[in-house]
Design a protein around this motif. Sequence first.
Motif, PDB file in Angstrom:
ATOM      1  N   LYS A  76       0.874  -1.268  -0.059  1.00 41.73           N
ATOM      2  CA  LYS A  76       0.088  -0.047   0.047  1.00 41.73           C
ATOM      3  C   LYS A  76       0.634   1.079   0.233  1.00 41.73           C
ATOM      4  O   LYS A  76       0.275   2.108   0.245  1.00 41.73           O
ATOM      5  CB  LYS A  76      -1.269  -0.346   1.175  1.00 41.73           C
ATOM      6  CG  LYS A  76      -1.771  -1.031   1.250  1.00 41.73           C
ATOM      7  CD  LYS A  76      -2.341  -0.854   2.485  1.00 41.73           C
ATOM      8  CE  LYS A  76      -2.880  -2.373   2.985  1.00 41.73           C
ATOM      9  NZ  LYS A  76      -3.471  -2.897   4.131  1.00 41.73           N
TER      10      LYS A  76
ATOM     11  N   ASP B 218       1.340   3.640  -2.747  1.00 44.12           N
ATOM     12  CA  ASP B 218       0.836   3.969  -3.289  1.00 44.12           C
ATOM     13  C   ASP B 218      -0.082   4.521  -2.847  1.00 44.12           C
ATOM     14  O   ASP B 218      -0.117   5.752  -3.095  1.00 44.12           O
ATOM     15  CB  ASP B 218       1.094   3.832  -4.627  1.00 44.12           C
ATOM     16  CG  ASP B 218       2.362   4.199  -5.804  1.00 44.12           C
ATOM     17  OD1 ASP B 218       3.452   5.012  -5.828  1.00 44.12           O
ATOM     18  OD2 ASP B 218       2.270   3.443  -6.613  1.00 44.12           O
ATOM     19  N   GLU B 219      -0.286   3.779  -2.027  1.00 46.01           N
ATOM     20  CA  GLU B 219      -1.684   4.202  -1.750  1.00 46.01           C
ATOM     21  C   GLU B 219      -1.638   5.418  -0.199  1.00 46.01           C
ATOM     22  O   GLU B 219      -2.361   6.359  -0.363  1.00 46.01           O
ATOM     23  CB  GLU B 219      -2.514   3.068  -1.298  1.00 46.01           C
ATOM     24  CG  GLU B 219      -4.193   3.478  -0.439  1.00 46.01           C
ATOM     25  CD  GLU B 219      -4.726   1.789  -0.457  1.00 46.01           C
ATOM     26  OE1 GLU B 219      -5.708   1.991   1.572  1.00 46.01           O
ATOM     27  OE2 GLU B 219      -4.517   0.817  -0.534  1.00 46.01           O
ATOM     28  N   PHE B 220      -0.110   4.930   0.635  1.00 43.65           N
ATOM     29  CA  PHE B 220      -0.477   5.768   1.559  1.00 43.65           C
ATOM     30  C   PHE B 220      -0.227   7.667   1.019  1.00 43.65           C
ATOM     31  O   PHE B 220      -0.796   8.527   1.410  1.00 43.65           O
ATOM     32  CB  PHE B 220       0.408   5.664   2.605  1.00 43.65           C
ATOM     33  CG  PHE B 220       0.737   5.841   3.371  1.00 43.65           C
ATOM     34  CD1 PHE B 220      -0.095   6.581   4.631  1.00 43.65           C
ATOM     35  CD2 PHE B 220       1.944   7.559   3.567  1.00 43.65           C
ATOM     36  CE1 PHE B 220       0.067   7.534   5.880  1.00 43.65           C
ATOM     37  CE2 PHE B 220       2.743   8.001   4.162  1.00 43.65           C
ATOM     38  CZ  PHE B 220       1.245   7.949   5.552  1.00 43.65           C
TER      39      PHE B 220
ATOM     40  N   GLU C 127      -0.304   8.949  -2.068  1.00 45.45           N
ATOM     41  CA  GLU C 127      -1.195   9.733  -3.030  1.00 45.45           C
ATOM     42  C   GLU C 127      -2.076   9.801  -1.684  1.00 45.45           C
ATOM     43  O   GLU C 127      -3.297  11.625  -2.657  1.00 45.45           O
ATOM     44  CB  GLU C 127      -2.158   8.337  -4.162  1.00 45.45           C
ATOM     45  CG  GLU C 127      -1.700   7.960  -4.685  1.00 45.45           C
ATOM     46  CD  GLU C 127      -1.871   7.124  -5.644  1.00 45.45           C
ATOM     47  OE1 GLU C 127      -3.002   6.761  -5.973  1.00 45.45           O
ATOM     48  OE2 GLU C 127      -1.305   6.350  -7.097  1.00 45.45           O
ATOM     49  N   ASN C 128      -2.217  10.065  -0.535  1.00 43.97           N
ATOM     50  CA  ASN C 128      -3.517  10.453   0.476  1.00 43.97           C
ATOM     51  C   ASN C 128      -3.002  12.044   0.991  1.00 43.97           C
ATOM     52  O   ASN C 128      -3.836  11.999   1.919  1.00 43.97           O
ATOM     53  CB  ASN C 128      -4.330   9.392   1.258  1.00 43.97           C
ATOM     54  CG  ASN C 128      -4.857   8.633   0.630  1.00 43.97           C
ATOM     55  OD1 ASN C 128      -5.372   8.852  -0.242  1.00 43.97           O
ATOM     56  ND2 ASN C 128      -4.825   7.115   1.547  1.00 43.97           N
ATOM     57  N   LEU C 129      -1.625  11.844   0.741  1.00 48.11           N
ATOM     58  CA  LEU C 129      -1.125  12.713   1.657  1.00 48.11           C
ATOM     59  C   LEU C 129      -0.988  14.315   0.177  1.00 48.11           C
ATOM     60  O   LEU C 129      -0.954  14.246  -1.190  1.00 48.11           O
ATOM     61  CB  LEU C 129       0.967  13.063   1.557  1.00 48.11           C
ATOM     62  CG  LEU C 129       1.194  11.525   2.116  1.00 48.11           C
ATOM     63  CD1 LEU C 129       2.693  10.862   2.543  1.00 48.11           C
ATOM     64  CD2 LEU C 129       0.630  11.974   3.895  1.00 48.11           C
TER      65      LEU C 129
ATOM     66  N   ASN D 112       4.210  15.094  -0.306  1.00 44.18           N
ATOM     67  CA  ASN D 112       4.716  13.536  -1.333  1.00 44.18           C
ATOM     68  C   ASN D 112       5.223  13.622  -2.155  1.00 44.18           C
ATOM     69  O   ASN D 112       6.034  12.604  -1.707  1.00 44.18           O
ATOM     70  CB  ASN D 112       3.326  13.157  -1.917  1.00 44.18           C
ATOM     71  CG  ASN D 112       3.591  12.274  -2.837  1.00 44.18           C
ATOM     72  OD1 ASN D 112       4.290  12.039  -3.033  1.00 44.18           O
ATOM     73  ND2 ASN D 112       1.808  11.540  -3.443  1.00 44.18           N
TER      74      ASN D 112
END
Length: 113
Positions: free
Chosen positions: A5, A7-9, A11-13, A18
């Motif tokens: 996860k 990229d998932e983490f 992308e949420n920044l 980021n």
Amino acid sequence: MYKYKIDEFLENLPVKLNRNLVSEIPKILNISYNTFRNYCKIPLKSKKDIPYGCVRKLEILFDMKNGELCNFRVSGDHYMEVAKRASLRRKRRKTTSPEKKETDLEEVVNPED
């Protein structure tokens, strides 16, 4: 879907955070930028994997618990179960092992006529 996860983490920044993190993470893990990007893009069913030390560092960095970075579940048997199965297999092999056959050489040396 990816194996981890990462990229998932990221992308949420916020974009600026980021960007800063993506440039700093390879230094923290002591790997190249390209290796880090490859880690982010490992497909779920791939045999490729990230070294455990790097996974733990990322989990700590992202404030995740042990195992939360993975998009898959790791399972296995307790060592006692593995030992019991191995013991049972050995016992079965001993009881079903074929009897020794005499070789042609033995027949020639000890003829039974």
